[in-house]
Design a protein around this motif. Structure first.
Motif, PDB file in Angstrom:
ATOM      1  N   MET A 181       0.860  -1.054   0.129  1.00  0.00           N
ATOM      2  CA  MET A 181       0.119   0.014   0.089  1.00  0.00           C
ATOM      3  C   MET A 181       0.960   1.176  -0.037  1.00  0.00           C
ATOM      4  SD  MET A 181      -3.168   0.844   2.424  1.00  0.00           S
ATOM      5  CE  MET A 181      -2.583   2.474   2.842  1.00  0.00           C
ATOM      6  N   THR A 182       0.440   2.205  -0.764  1.00  0.00           N
ATOM      7  CA  THR A 182       1.394   3.393  -0.897  1.00  0.00           C
ATOM      8  C   THR A 182       0.785   4.261   0.264  1.00  0.00           C
ATOM      9  OG1 THR A 182       0.913   3.565  -3.229  1.00  0.00           O
ATOM     10  CG2 THR A 182       1.659   5.540  -2.408  1.00  0.00           C
ATOM     11  N   VAL A 183       1.719   4.915   1.078  1.00  0.00           N
ATOM     12  CA  VAL A 183       1.708   5.984   2.051  1.00  0.00           C
ATOM     13  C   VAL A 183       1.973   7.118   1.582  1.00  0.00           C
ATOM     14  CG1 VAL A 183       2.319   6.742   4.442  1.00  0.00           C
ATOM     15  CG2 VAL A 183       1.932   4.316   3.751  1.00  0.00           C
ATOM     16  N   ILE A 184       1.286   8.355   1.812  1.00  0.00           N
ATOM     17  CA  ILE A 184       1.551   9.773   1.508  1.00  0.00           C
ATOM     18  C   ILE A 184       1.888  10.463   2.693  1.00  0.00           C
ATOM     19  CG2 ILE A 184       0.998  11.806   0.210  1.00  0.00           C
ATOM     20  CD1 ILE A 184      -0.636   9.984  -1.540  1.00  0.00           C
ATOM     21  N   ARG A 185       3.017  10.977   2.843  1.00  0.00           N
ATOM     22  CA  ARG A 185       3.193  11.692   4.217  1.00  0.00           C
ATOM     23  C   ARG A 185       4.171  12.891   3.927  1.00  0.00           C
ATOM     24  NH1 ARG A 185       8.635  10.865   4.621  1.00  0.00           N
ATOM     25  NH2 ARG A 185       9.619   9.072   4.082  1.00  0.00           N
ATOM     26  N   PRO A 186       4.399  13.704   4.990  1.00  0.00           N
ATOM     27  CA  PRO A 186       5.231  14.919   4.839  1.00  0.00           C
ATOM     28  C   PRO A 186       6.700  14.535   4.352  1.00  0.00           C
ATOM     29  CG  PRO A 186       3.805  15.131   6.530  1.00  0.00           C
ATOM     30  CD  PRO A 186       3.685  13.783   6.217  1.00  0.00           C
ATOM     31  N   PHE A 187       7.293  15.267   3.630  1.00  0.00           N
ATOM     32  CA  PHE A 187       8.751  14.896   3.105  1.00  0.00           C
ATOM     33  C   PHE A 187       9.681  15.319   4.766  1.00  0.00           C
ATOM     34  CE2 PHE A 187      12.930  17.212   2.813  1.00  0.00           C
ATOM     35  CZ  PHE A 187      13.584  16.558   2.000  1.00  0.00           C
ATOM     36  N   GLN A 188      10.521  14.414   4.814  1.00  0.00           N
ATOM     37  CA  GLN A 188      11.566  14.659   5.885  1.00  0.00           C
ATOM     38  C   GLN A 188      12.990  14.734   5.214  1.00  0.00           C
ATOM     39  OE1 GLN A 188      10.880  11.046   8.206  1.00  0.00           O
ATOM     40  NE2 GLN A 188       9.053  11.694   8.802  1.00  0.00           N
ATOM     41  N   ALA A 189      13.896  15.402   5.994  1.00  0.00           N
ATOM     42  CA  ALA A 189      15.139  15.434   5.248  1.00  0.00           C
ATOM     43  C   ALA A 189      15.968  14.510   4.854  1.00  0.00           C
ATOM     44  CB  ALA A 189      16.227  16.388   6.302  1.00  0.00           C
ATOM     45  N   LYS A 190      15.545  13.249   5.556  1.00  0.00           N
ATOM     46  CA  LYS A 190      16.397  12.031   5.267  1.00  0.00           C
ATOM     47  C   LYS A 190      16.087  11.633   3.832  1.00  0.00           C
ATOM     48  CE  LYS A 190      13.104   8.991   7.746  1.00  0.00           C
ATOM     49  NZ  LYS A 190      12.265   8.528   6.701  1.00  0.00           N
ATOM     50  N   ASP A 191      14.849  12.041   3.336  1.00  0.00           N
ATOM     51  CA  ASP A 191      14.247  11.517   2.056  1.00  0.00           C
ATOM     52  C   ASP A 191      14.954  11.864   0.898  1.00  0.00           C
ATOM     53  OD1 ASP A 191      12.117  10.225   3.309  1.00  0.00           O
ATOM     54  OD2 ASP A 191      10.780  11.976   3.335  1.00  0.00           O
ATOM     55  N   TRP A 192      15.686  13.161   1.017  1.00  0.00           N
ATOM     56  CA  TRP A 192      16.345  13.867  -0.148  1.00  0.00           C
ATOM     57  C   TRP A 192      17.128  12.952  -1.122  1.00  0.00           C
ATOM     58  CZ3 TRP A 192      15.009  17.455  -3.030  1.00  0.00           C
ATOM     59  CH2 TRP A 192      15.883  17.887  -4.053  1.00  0.00           C
ATOM     60  N   PRO A 193      18.132  12.119  -0.538  1.00  0.00           N
ATOM     61  CA  PRO A 193      18.746  11.253  -1.290  1.00  0.00           C
ATOM     62  C   PRO A 193      18.148  10.371  -2.305  1.00  0.00           C
ATOM     63  CG  PRO A 193      19.830  11.396   0.906  1.00  0.00           C
ATOM     64  CD  PRO A 193      18.545  12.047   0.898  1.00  0.00           C
ATOM     65  N   PRO A 210       8.248  25.609  -1.266  1.00  0.00           N
ATOM     66  CA  PRO A 210       6.764  25.458  -0.872  1.00  0.00           C
ATOM     67  C   PRO A 210       6.292  25.466   0.679  1.00  0.00           C
ATOM     68  CG  PRO A 210       7.808  23.662  -2.454  1.00  0.00           C
ATOM     69  CD  PRO A 210       8.885  24.725  -1.942  1.00  0.00           C
ATOM     70  N   GLN A 211       5.083  25.840   0.762  1.00  0.00           N
ATOM     71  CA  GLN A 211       4.659  25.478   2.109  1.00  0.00           C
ATOM     72  C   GLN A 211       4.755  24.379   2.641  1.00  0.00           C
ATOM     73  OE1 GLN A 211       0.367  26.705   2.170  1.00  0.00           O
ATOM     74  NE2 GLN A 211       0.273  26.406   4.241  1.00  0.00           N
ATOM     75  N   ALA A 212       4.606  23.277   1.730  1.00  0.00           N
ATOM     76  CA  ALA A 212       4.787  21.869   2.439  1.00  0.00           C
ATOM     77  C   ALA A 212       5.091  21.051   1.241  1.00  0.00           C
ATOM     78  CB  ALA A 212       3.462  21.160   2.676  1.00  0.00           C
ATOM     79  N   THR A 213       6.068  19.846   1.382  1.00  0.00           N
ATOM     80  CA  THR A 213       6.399  19.017   0.523  1.00  0.00           C
ATOM     81  C   THR A 213       5.978  17.669   0.924  1.00  0.00           C
ATOM     82  OG1 THR A 213       8.266  20.368  -0.241  1.00  0.00           O
ATOM     83  CG2 THR A 213       8.436  17.832  -0.708  1.00  0.00           C
ATOM     84  N   TYR A 214       5.385  16.697   0.051  1.00  0.00           N
ATOM     85  CA  TYR A 214       4.768  15.278   0.697  1.00  0.00           C
ATOM     86  C   TYR A 214       5.679  14.327  -0.335  1.00  0.00           C
ATOM     87  CZ  TYR A 214       0.964  18.109   2.685  1.00  0.00           C
ATOM     88  OH  TYR A 214       0.493  19.082   3.208  1.00  0.00           O
ATOM     89  N   VAL A 215       5.711  13.164   0.250  1.00  0.00           N
ATOM     90  CA  VAL A 215       6.341  11.967  -0.325  1.00  0.00           C
ATOM     91  C   VAL A 215       5.405  10.644  -0.522  1.00  0.00           C
ATOM     92  CG1 VAL A 215       8.800  12.617  -0.439  1.00  0.00           C
ATOM     93  CG2 VAL A 215       7.814  11.036   1.337  1.00  0.00           C
ATOM     94  N   ALA A 216       5.257   9.905  -1.452  1.00  0.00           N
ATOM     95  CA  ALA A 216       4.644   8.797  -1.496  1.00  0.00           C
ATOM     96  C   ALA A 216       5.413   7.420  -1.393  1.00  0.00           C
ATOM     97  CB  ALA A 216       3.713   8.657  -2.633  1.00  0.00           C
ATOM     98  N   THR A 217       5.234   6.680  -0.399  1.00  0.00           N
ATOM     99  CA  THR A 217       6.300   5.603  -0.544  1.00  0.00           C
ATOM    100  C   THR A 217       5.409   4.433  -0.577  1.00  0.00           C
ATOM    101  OG1 THR A 217       6.053   5.318   2.058  1.00  0.00           O
ATOM    102  CG2 THR A 217       7.738   6.821   1.166  1.00  0.00           C
ATOM    103  N   SER A 218       6.503   3.379  -0.919  1.00  0.00           N
ATOM    104  CA  SER A 218       5.731   1.858  -0.951  1.00  0.00           C
ATOM    105  C   SER A 218       5.777   1.256   0.396  1.00  0.00           C
ATOM    106  CB  SER A 218       6.614   0.975  -1.791  1.00  0.00           C
ATOM    107  OG  SER A 218       8.002   0.944  -1.322  1.00  0.00           O
ATOM    108  N   ASP A 219       5.230  -0.012   0.844  1.00  0.00           N
ATOM    109  CA  ASP A 219       5.293  -0.755   1.870  1.00  0.00           C
ATOM    110  C   ASP A 219       6.769  -0.751   2.492  1.00  0.00           C
ATOM    111  OD1 ASP A 219       2.591  -1.351   2.191  1.00  0.00           O
ATOM    112  OD2 ASP A 219       2.967  -3.214   1.191  1.00  0.00           O
ATOM    113  N   GLY A 220       7.687  -0.780   1.608  1.00  0.00           N
ATOM    114  CA  GLY A 220       9.063  -1.204   1.893  1.00  0.00           C
ATOM    115  C   GLY A 220       9.938   0.328   2.249  1.00  0.00           C
TER     116      GLY A 220
END
Lengths: 165, 165
Positions: free
Chosen positions: A1-13, A48-58
């Motif tokens: 299942m896809t999760v959509i959540r706020p971006f965190q600094a660790k996501d950038w790479p 942006p005011q907010a940035t989000y990412v979509a992630t897989s189960d993993g």
């Protein structure tokens, strides 16, 4: 299942290569195909005011979107969003999921409408999807986008009210 | 005779009250009527590619305009301008002079078109003037401007090509 959540600094790479690959094609977004990592990080994370990412189960990043006011002050009740899906995750309806999520977030944040300023007219898939999700073409900008393959092409302004009139 | 020339730092003390008086009315520009001097200085001087002032024979500032790319990279051949005329100088065709000057400057700087993103639909004088100077309404944004007196009103996207097609 896809999760959509706020971006965190660790996501950038993991996020940067997805953005880079998208903007490099020069057929979708105005960001120069030669944009540096610092320029895109500024545009996608800082501005942006907010940035989000979509992630897989993993936890793998599959897509992202940004949300911000489209104008200051007396135009700030209209937001603007931008969406990117990784090449690996295309064709599964993720852009649609991101856009639906962004409309809910925009409503929660008090926005009254959403506007896309520069939808490339030759990007049929995007135009069709935004229409399906309730957006209308409210304007056509002649030759406003310099497409990497096609040269100067028209761009659309697309708009959706988020409130009951 | 009116002279139009690049802004210089020494112009700011005379320019700020003109900008403030314009933005305070809340019927023309999106900048919040409560904007601070620092916010407007940033928006009018720091952000644009160039800022110009119009002065009288005696050196009094009568009006101003800004010029900048409307989008990054693949949309940066389209510029955006904003114009302000002091209340003392209204009714003498200065807005027209500023716009004609800006079109020439935009051409000189290599722009191929000029776009106004948020022309308040109730600002008849401006809409009529831009049409007279070659701009077309290419889009209508429903309720995109929060007018201080009228509430939510439509705004127009106006566009003019600066090159021969």
């Amino acid at each position: 299942m896809t999760v959509i959540r706020p971006f965190q600094a660790k996501d950038w790479p993991a996020l940067w290569p997805i953005l880079k690959a998208t903007f490099e094609t020069g057929d979708t977004y105005a960001y120069s195909p030669q944009s540096t990592e610092a320029q895109i990080r500024h545009a996608w994370i800082d501005v942006p005011q907010a940035t989000y990412v979509a992630t897989s189960d993993g936890g793998e990043i599959l897509g992202t979107y940004v949300l911000k006011p489209n104008q200051p002050g007396l135009g700030s009740h209209v937001c603007n969003c931008g969406y990117v899906v990784s090449s690996a995750a295309r064709g599964r309806g993720l852009a649609s999921e991101l856009c639906i999520h962004s409309q809910a977030e925009a409503g929660r944040l008090g926005y009254r409408a959403m506007q896309f300023n520069l939808v490339v007219s030759t990007n049929d898939v995007a135009v069709r999807l935004w229409k399906k999700l309730g957006f209308e073409i409210v304007g056509t900008l002649p030759h406003a986008f310099h497409h990497s393959m096609l040269g100067y092409v028209d761009a659309y302004v697309m708009y959706k009210s988020l409130v009951v009139a």
